[in-house]
Design a protein around this motif. Structure first.
Motif, short mmCIF file in Angstrom:
data_model
loop_
_atom_site.label_atom_id
_atom_site.label_comp_id
_atom_site.label_asym_id
_atom_site.label_seq_id
_atom_site.Cartn_x
_atom_site.Cartn_y
_atom_site.Cartn_z
N VAL A 73 -7.26 -1.47 -9.78
CA VAL A 73 -6.59 -0.04 -8.95
C VAL A 73 -7.12 -0.32 -7.46
O VAL A 73 -6.31 -0.18 -6.58
CB VAL A 73 -7.23 1.12 -9.58
CG1 VAL A 73 -6.86 2.32 -8.71
CG2 VAL A 73 -6.46 1.29 -10.89
N GLN A 74 -8.38 -0.68 -7.13
CA GLN A 74 -8.83 -0.87 -6.02
C GLN A 74 -8.28 -1.95 -5.05
O GLN A 74 -7.87 -1.80 -4.16
CB GLN A 74 -10.42 -1.10 -6.08
CG GLN A 74 -11.41 0.45 -6.36
CD GLN A 74 -12.80 -0.13 -6.26
OE1 GLN A 74 -13.15 -1.19 -6.46
NE2 GLN A 74 -13.55 1.03 -6.01
N ALA A 129 -4.33 -3.41 -1.14
CA ALA A 129 -3.11 -4.10 -0.58
C ALA A 129 -2.09 -3.23 -0.19
O ALA A 129 -1.34 -3.30 0.92
CB ALA A 129 -2.53 -4.83 -2.06
N ALA A 130 -1.84 -1.95 -0.63
CA ALA A 130 -0.93 -0.89 -0.11
C ALA A 130 -1.50 -0.74 1.35
O ALA A 130 -0.50 -0.55 2.07
CB ALA A 130 -1.03 -0.08 -1.17
N ALA A 154 -0.61 -3.61 3.51
CA ALA A 154 1.00 -3.56 3.73
C ALA A 154 1.26 -2.39 4.62
O ALA A 154 2.15 -2.85 5.70
CB ALA A 154 1.61 -3.45 2.36
N GLU A 155 0.95 -1.22 4.49
CA GLU A 155 1.30 -0.06 5.27
C GLU A 155 0.80 -0.41 6.85
O GLU A 155 1.38 -0.09 7.80
CB GLU A 155 0.59 1.03 5.10
CG GLU A 155 0.99 2.37 5.47
CD GLU A 155 0.30 3.71 5.15
OE1 GLU A 155 0.30 4.82 5.96
OE2 GLU A 155 0.38 3.65 4.02
N ASN A 156 -0.45 -1.01 7.10
CA ASN A 156 -1.02 -1.24 8.42
C ASN A 156 -0.10 -2.43 8.99
O ASN A 156 0.30 -2.22 10.26
CB ASN A 156 -2.46 -1.73 8.18
CG ASN A 156 -3.18 -2.07 9.31
OD1 ASN A 156 -2.94 -1.29 10.49
ND2 ASN A 156 -4.33 -2.48 9.59
N ALA A 157 0.23 -3.48 8.29
CA ALA A 157 1.13 -4.46 8.66
C ALA A 157 2.42 -3.92 9.23
O ALA A 157 2.83 -4.41 10.20
CB ALA A 157 1.34 -5.63 7.56
N ALA A 158 2.99 -2.98 8.37
CA ALA A 158 4.33 -2.24 8.61
C ALA A 158 4.08 -1.75 10.11
O ALA A 158 5.31 -1.73 10.85
CB ALA A 158 4.83 -1.41 7.60
#
Length: 114
Positions: free
Chosen positions: A69-70, A75-76, A79-83
């Motif tokens: 879960v961590q 990863a989420a 991914a949000e930061n990369a977006a």
């Protein structure tokens, strides 16, 4: 597993001592009673070891689930930061392109007026 080996060793020792017909066992119990007690104790030890192993396995599974879960949350977040960075980069590229087009148009207009 160690408890089982100890119990079996104890049973073997009791059996060997019980084979000596010269003396009665100090506790007053027969060799059969000693073996029965050793077998009962070995059964309890196996039961306890099995319960301990089941608890350790459940704990390991829980820890693995928590780690998964961590990892998914991390990863989420990445991914949000990369977006967000990609969006910023696209805005900057668009602004730079627009500035270059405006500068080019200004240069053409200036040369046309000369």
């Amino acid at each position: 597993m160690n408890k089982l080996l100890i119990a079996l060793s104890l049973a073997a020792t009791v059996a060997l001592v019980g084979c000596n017909k010269d003396k009665a066992p100090e506790t007053g119990a027969t060799t059969g009673e000693h073996l029965e007690n050793a077998a009962t104790q070995a059964g309890e030890d196996v039961k306890n070891a099995t319960a301990d192993a089941a608890n350790a396995t459940a704990t390991a599974v829980d820890n693995a689930a928590d780690s998964a879960v961590q990892a998914a949350d991390n990863a989420a977040a990445h991914a949000e930061n990369a977006a967000a960075h990609a969006t910023d980069a696209a805005k900057n590229a668009t602004a730079a392109t627009a500035a270059a087009v405006e500068q080019g148009a200004a240069d053409v207009k200036e040369k046309a007026q000369q």
